[in-house]
Design an enzyme around this catalytic site. Structure first.
Site, PDB file in Angstrom:
ATOM      1  N   THR A  65     -77.930 -39.136  32.370  1.00 10.25           N
ATOM      2  CA  THR A  65     -77.003 -40.181  31.935  1.00 10.25           C
ATOM      3  C   THR A  65     -75.992 -39.715  30.900  1.00 10.25           C
ATOM      4  O   THR A  65     -75.173 -40.488  30.465  1.00 10.25           O
ATOM      5  CB  THR A  65     -77.752 -41.407  31.398  1.00 10.25           C
ATOM      6  OG1 THR A  65     -78.762 -40.952  30.514  1.00 10.25           O
ATOM      7  CG2 THR A  65     -78.346 -42.219  32.511  1.00 10.25           C
ATOM      8  N   THR A 141     -83.103 -37.671  30.445  1.00 14.56           N
ATOM      9  CA  THR A 141     -84.089 -37.651  29.362  1.00 14.56           C
ATOM     10  C   THR A 141     -85.534 -37.700  29.847  1.00 14.56           C
ATOM     11  O   THR A 141     -86.428 -37.269  29.137  1.00 14.56           O
ATOM     12  CB  THR A 141     -83.853 -38.820  28.392  1.00 14.56           C
ATOM     13  OG1 THR A 141     -83.886 -40.039  29.129  1.00 14.56           O
ATOM     14  CG2 THR A 141     -82.535 -38.671  27.676  1.00 14.56           C
ATOM     15  N   ASP A 142     -85.763 -38.223  31.061  1.00 14.57           N
ATOM     16  CA  ASP A 142     -87.151 -38.409  31.505  1.00 14.57           C
ATOM     17  C   ASP A 142     -87.972 -37.129  31.420  1.00 14.57           C
ATOM     18  O   ASP A 142     -89.097 -37.129  30.939  1.00 14.57           O
ATOM     19  CB  ASP A 142     -87.185 -38.935  32.953  1.00 14.57           C
ATOM     20  CG  ASP A 142     -87.053 -40.445  32.994  1.00 14.57           C
ATOM     21  OD1 ASP A 142     -86.657 -41.026  31.962  1.00 14.57           O
ATOM     22  OD2 ASP A 142     -87.355 -41.036  34.047  1.00 14.57           O
ATOM     23  N   LYS A 218     -90.684 -37.384  24.697  1.00 13.67           N
ATOM     24  CA  LYS A 218     -89.996 -38.675  24.785  1.00 13.67           C
ATOM     25  C   LYS A 218     -91.030 -39.753  24.501  1.00 13.67           C
ATOM     26  O   LYS A 218     -91.974 -39.921  25.270  1.00 13.67           O
ATOM     27  CB  LYS A 218     -89.401 -38.859  26.193  1.00 13.67           C
ATOM     28  CG  LYS A 218     -88.562 -40.122  26.339  1.00 13.67           C
ATOM     29  CD  LYS A 218     -87.907 -40.205  27.718  1.00 13.67           C
ATOM     30  CE  LYS A 218     -87.046 -41.468  27.819  1.00 13.67           C
ATOM     31  NZ  LYS A 218     -86.366 -41.583  29.111  1.00 13.67           N
TER      32      LYS A 218
END
Lengths: 395, 616
Positions: A65, A141-142, A218
């Site tokens: 993203t 980011t996952d 995360k």
């Protein structure tokens, strides 16, 4: 009722129509009549002027993203931009460095694979050899933390390799993409000399944290400050908008390591989380795997009923590493009987290595160690800051 | 003024907050808070993004001229959705239901499938940088033949606390936005239509009440003027005045243009001149503080920059508004100088330095940096060029100032500011759902009913029907309270108390009902209601207030009680005459529970006994 509009797409058996006011509405496709076809829009090719006096950074984009826009076909956010588009969207980057952009992949990070990690490692190494002052990897980011760990093991780098992404999509004015990217570029031109993740330090737009690539996780599904260093403090910060970089004494400095690429990985590895009542059959499915990381409970336990199966796996050649689902603290299988039995069954303690990092490390160790004994030793050694010898940091 | 001849065309947008349990895209309550109650803060920047069509909206571009950091207050009634730290929940169905009810009340046609959009707003009032909005229905009708174009369901923006500080309690409260066609041609017509739409909205019983819960935006243009959107008219009484003043402004801008053309006025588009050095010893606080001062000569503008175009507004005010977008405090122009610490000598120096002759006006801006000063003088040039162009009234979004005049906010936004809210799934409105939407009784119809059924005067009945205490009134009637008593208390008593500074909001509805029952049961005098309410608003319970005050029986009522007691003991009184006074005193005091002055009871008893016994 007659309304004119632009037909966008058909979704869930409804035609999506954009009215002159900009609003979209959904109507049954049969109720639409074609008036004329819209002229195809040719996307503008961004022109980028660079300042030769600034250091050169390489931006390797993988998608995610930080570089996404709305897809008119589905109406959803997808990764489409190449790295050049990022510079157009975030003009401040031009004040920090010159950029070489390498569009490696345009995937959502849940679709990341070990073979792409290898391609990424090669691309990064190529850029380091090519004289890049630092590397920026844009990433969803996952699974960013997995990739950062993988590159930590595969690439020895004298220059910073900075992973960056955004938690709030780049198509919104409030996106964290711009500040994260600016801070990442500042970190990539700094005195840092290791793999790091640079993302928002708090919910404010005031500073990014620099996390070691092997100690970061995360920890929130959606917050900007989702990335946290576990078991250690971040190795630095970048203030915004001043772009002032501060590194801790612990951070590896630029030029400390000689460049080297060790891009072999053994993908026949798995990570499994133990839970109460877990069936031994689930573990049997891993028969034939070269490596298995268990996220055990507490100090590093499974139920005693699983120990015979684990022993069998180990006897058949699977290297089994115990980590803890506590995330914080180190495993110790010498305190309780279950732990001692697990050690007897042939399990290796993973220290305070994070479960996901242990998995990536195991893939790398199994492909790079000359023999099993060395592999066991390497799994217990701290190679790239993935584990610590002293627990100096609590929760 | 003949507004039709001027070609006045006006339309309105009405924004009304809905009184739903939860916000539009999260499960927080729709509660407004005191800013002192905030439990956290955070700060963000916003930047305009490119739409899927590859454009940046012109209104957003304007806001981007200054890179501002916004601060937000959080509360225990706000969540990560307001913080823009979590994706939105699905569209609130209760809010959609209210929106559909309103749509049906205006005979509108619903869209088959509602799509939530993001409307780019980067003035800080939305943490995300956009306002979520969905078009729900089209083509409504107004009773006088006017037309409603659309009804949208939107999320309310955050409330500005001060400067760049916003409070998140209001962000996300559901709003309906009703847009009329440009179908009005006089200021009064605009006020009437706004009033009617407001009445229909309140008829649902599902809208919030009070100042700020309904806002009107007015779109106005006159022939050869331009469409201007005036935002945030909160009081209905002001709406006609706003229209009148905008017509005046457009007319004046047109005549200033004619004058400029006649004079052969011109503006050098190249940019401003750095005149910082001229003011190095100035006494003007603003100029002294400035890092850079830029100037521009507006040839042939003398006297016109300072000319009033609306009460308290000049052409210079418009230029100043434009310049402020770059972060400067405003502008100085020679039509108003010497003033503000700038001396006549400095003005003369400035004019000579700029080679300005008598018909020219010189404008200066003071910036905190070269960039800011250049940006601001550029804006002044832009606005000055518009003033002498073919279209001297720019299309703009303006905000209402207190008296009804307006100030420039930003250019009118285009369709480029809308793109899909991809985190919210579309919602189908099928025929069954639409058919099941029930239309509530209009307040006007309800007022007529009250007037007919309860004998309440018509205007009074309409006030009652529009009052937020309407449910209380209906409940009281159901409980057998005299409608006139309830109506009088709700409309008059409380209004008087409020004017007296009593905090009426602190009186629970149950206390109204208890008080009315006490009055009807003779336990309290009607005259005591204000005192009882005053006491409750001051913190007493109803029972305490009653016990404390209870001059529970009025003189009229006391006379009735006395007569009743005498009538029941007719023989005794006839026999004893005045000698009955002592014994009856005790009976009456028991009946009124000692809450009446004994001398008054005695006086009345004496009179009544005399009347019955013929003075024996």
């Amino acid at each position: 009722m007659d309304k004119k509009g632009v037909y966008i797409t058909e979704r869930d058996r409804m035609a999506v129509i954009k009215l002159d006011s900009g609003y979209n509405i959904g109507v049954p496709p049969v109720s639409c009549t074609l008036i004329s076809r819209a002229a195809p829009v040719t996307p503008q090719q961004p022109q980028i002027v660079q300042d030769d006096k600034l250091p050169t950074l390489a931006i390797v984009s993988t998608g995610g993203t930080i570089a996404s826009r709305i897809d008119y076909r589905t109406g959803s956010v997808t990764s489409q931009f190449n790295a050049a588009d990022i510079l157009t969207a975030i003009p401040e980057l031009k004040e920090i460095a010159n950029y070489r952009t390498i569009p490696l992949a345009t995937i959502l990070s849940e679709n990341m694979t070990p073979p792409i990690w290898q391609e990424l490692a090669r691309a990064i190494f190529h850029e380091i050899k090519g004289g890049a002052r630092g590397i920026i990897v844009t990433h969803g980011t996952d699974t960013m933390a997995y990739s950062a760990a993988a590159i930590s093991f595969m690439v020895d780098s004298p220059v910073p390799i900075v992973f960056v992404g955004s938690q709030r999509s780049a198509d919104r004015p409030s996106s964290d993409n711009a500040m994260n990217a600016v801070c990442a570029a500042a970190a990539a031109t700094s005195d840092l000399g290791e793999v790091a993740v640079v993302m928002h330090g708090t919910t404010n737009d005031d500073a990014c944290a620099i996390h070691r690539g092997t100690r970061v996780r995360k920890m929130h599904t959606s917050r900007r400050d989702a990335f946290r260093s576990l078991g250690t403090e971040p190795i630095g910060t970048v203030e915004y908008p001043s772009r002032k970089v501060t590194l801790t004494p612990d951070a590896v400095r630029r030029g400390t390591r000689e460049p080297a690429l060790h891009d072999a990985l053994d993908p026949h590895c798995a990570l499994v989380q133990f839970f109460p009542g877990m069936s031994a059959n689930l573990l049997k499915a891993y028969d034939g795997y070269h490596g298995l990381v268990i996220a055990g409970t507490g100090l590093g336990h499974t139920s005693t009923t699983l120990i015979p199966v684990l022993k069998q796996l180990a006897d058949n050649g699977t290297l089994i590493v115990m980590t803890s689902q506590c995330m914080h603290g180190r495993v110790c299988d010498r305190v309780y009987d279950t732990g001692r039995d697990l050690l007897d069954a042939g399990i290796i303690e993973g220290g305070d290595t994070l479960p996901e990092v242990a998995l990536v490390k195991l893939m790398w160790v199994l492909a790079n160690a000359p023999d099993r004994k060395t592999a066991v030793g390497m799994m217990q050694d701290c190679l790239k800051g993935e584990c610590t010898r002293r627990s100096t940091h609590g929760l | 003024m003949d507004y039709k001849a001027l070609g006045l065309v006006a339309g309105i947008e009405i924004h009304q907050q809905l009184d739903t349990k939860e916000k539009l895209f999260c499960h927080c309550p729709t509660a407004l808070r005191e800013t002192a109650e905030h439990n956290g803060e955070f700060s963000r920047y916003l930047r305009a993004t490119v739409s899927e069509m590859g454009e940046i909206d012109r209104a957003a571009k304007e806001e981007m001229k200054s890179n501002r950091m916004f601060r937000y207050y959080t509360y225990d009634t706000t969540c990560l959705v307001e913080n823009d730290e979590e994706p939105p929940a699905p569209l609130n169905d209760e809010a959609l239901a209210v929106c559909l009810t309103i749509a049906k009340m205006f005979s509108m046609t619903p869209v088959p499938q509602v799509h939530t959009m993001r409307k780019l707003v980067i003035d800080g009032s939305n943490t995300s940088g956009f306002q979520r909005t969905a078009l729900v229905a089209f083509n409504g009708a107004l009773p006088d033949g006017g037309q409603i174009e659309t009804i949208c369901l939107e999320e309310e923006a955050a409330q500005r606390v001060k400067d760049e500080v916003f409070s998140l309690d209001r962000l996300g409260i559901p709003l309906v936005e009703i847009t009329t066609a440009p179908c009005m041609h006089t200021p009064e017509e605009v006020e009437q239509v706004a009033g009617y739409i407001g009445m229909v909205l309140r008829s649902t019983g599902k809208v919030k009440r009070g100042l700020g819960t309904i806002r009107q935006d007015v779109n106005i243009s006159i022939a050869s003027g331009a469409r201007v959107e005036i935002k945030g008219v909160q009081e209905l009484d002001l709406i006609a005045e706003v229209v009148r003043r905008e017509v005046q402004r457009q007319q004046n801008l047109l005549s200033i243009r004619d004058e400029l053309v006649k004079r052969g006025a011109s503006v050098d588009a190249a940019g401003g001149t750095d005149v910082t050095a001229l003011f190095k010893d100035t006494k003007s606080a603003v100029l002294k503080k400035a890092k850079k001062i830029h100037a521009i000569v507006l040839k042939g503008f003398a006297g016109l920059v300072g000319r009033e175009i609306q009460p308290e507004r000049r052409l210079g005010s418009e230029m100043s508004d434009y310049a402020k977008k770059c972060g400067v405090g405003g502008i100085f122009h020679t039509d108003e100088l010497p003033a503000y610490g700038v001396t006549a000598e400095e003005v003369a120096q400035l004019r000579s330095h700029m080679h300005a002759v008598e018909p020219d006006c010189v404008v200066i801006v003071a910036g905190a940096s070269e960039k800011q000063a250049a940006c601001a003088i550029g804006q002044v040039i832009t606005r000055a060029m518009i003033a002498c162009s073919d279209r001297p009234v720019p299309e703009e979004t303006r905000k209402m100032l207190e008296t009804g005049s307006t100030a420039y906010m930003r250019p009118l936004p285009g369709a480029a500011r809308m793109y899909p809210e991809t985190d919210v799934l579309p919602v189908l409105i099928d025929d069954n759902r639409w058919a099941g939407v029930e239309i509530p009784e209009l307040l006007t119809a309800r007022a007529e009913r009250f007037s007919a059924e309860y004998g309440i005067e018509k205007n009074y009945a309409l006030q009652l029907a529009s009052s937020d205490k309407l449910p209380l009134f209906e409940q009281s009637v159901k409980e057998g309270i005299r409608p006139k008593l309830a109506a009088f208390t709700i409309l008059s008593t409380t209004t008087e108390l409020r004017r007296d500074g009593v905090d009426i909001a602190k009186i629970p509805e149950q206390a109204y009902l208890d008080t009315w029952h006490a009055v009807q049961d003779g336990k309290a005098a009607k005259e005591a209601i204000p005192e009882i309410f005053r006491s409750i608003a001051g913190g007493s319970t109803f029972t305490e207030a009653l016990a404390k005050l209870a001059p529970s029986v009025s003189r009229d009522e006391l006379e009735t009680i006395v007569r009743k007691i005498i009538a029941e003991r007719k023989d005794f009184v006839a026999q004893k005459g005045m000698g009955a006074l002592g014994p009856l005193m005790g009976v009456v005091m028991k009946e009124v529970r000692g809450s009446v002055d004994g001398r008054v009871v005695s006086e009345i008893l004496r009179k009544e006994i005399a009347a019955v016994s013929g003075g024996k």
